[in-house]
Scaffold this motif. Structure first.
Motif, short mmCIF file in Angstrom:
data_model
loop_
_atom_site.label_atom_id
_atom_site.label_comp_id
_atom_site.label_asym_id
_atom_site.label_seq_id
_atom_site.Cartn_x
_atom_site.Cartn_y
_atom_site.Cartn_z
N GLY A 15 40.13 38.79 39.92
CA GLY A 15 40.79 37.86 39.44
C GLY A 15 41.25 36.68 39.51
O GLY A 15 41.41 35.58 39.15
N SER A 17 40.03 33.01 41.76
CA SER A 17 38.66 32.13 42.32
C SER A 17 38.97 30.90 43.03
O SER A 17 39.60 30.91 44.35
N ARG A 66 33.30 31.77 32.80
CA ARG A 66 34.47 31.96 34.14
C ARG A 66 33.58 30.83 35.17
O ARG A 66 34.18 30.33 36.03
N ASN A 83 36.16 31.37 38.46
CA ASN A 83 37.30 32.10 37.89
C ASN A 83 37.16 33.12 37.37
O ASN A 83 36.14 33.74 37.42
N SER A 84 38.30 33.85 37.27
CA SER A 84 38.29 35.06 36.84
C SER A 84 36.90 36.23 37.73
O SER A 84 36.36 36.63 37.03
N LYS A 86 35.52 38.62 39.60
CA LYS A 86 35.41 40.44 39.65
C LYS A 86 34.61 40.94 40.80
O LYS A 86 33.44 39.89 41.11
#
Length: 115
Positions: A15, A17, A66, A83-84, A86
């Motif tokens: 979650g 960055s 993302r 970003n975001s 995983k």
């Protein structure tokens, strides 16, 4: 010859960055495109994002929405805003510059996303 130096990798929680940077030097004139690739353990290197000299961008389906690739021509630097993140984004990320027919690679920077 084109020299590429990546920076900005590291360890981040899911979650979170990170922003990767790739500074180009040397014979950088007439570079057709620059991009980011990644290679996870046991997997083939894959394209993540590419930006052409005209500013067009292309993303892997897995990162669309993302990740954002951008460039600063004055600094001869390309960025990858991630970003975001995983856990499946964990890999060594490589910067690439293409000046057809040549292709140049950076040394890679590790990105690790913990769950």
């Amino acid at each position: 010859q084109v020299q590429l130096v990546e920076s900005g990798g590291g360890l981040v929680q899911a979650g979170g960055s990170l922003r990767l940077s790739c500074a180009a030097s040397g014979s950088i004139f007439s570079i057709n495109a620059m991009g980011w690739y990644r290679q996870a353990p046991g997997k083939q290197r894959e394209s993540v994002a590419v930006i052409t000299s005209g500013g067009s961008t292309n993303y892997a389906d897995s990162v669309k929405g993302r990740f954002t690739i951008s460039r600063d021509n004055a600094k001869n630097t390309v960025y990858l805003q991630m970003n975001s993140l995983k856990p499946e984004d964990t890999a060594v990320y490589y910067c690439n510059a293409r000046r057809v027919p040549a292709s140049y690679w950076g040394q890679g920077t590790q990105v690790t996303v913990s769950s």
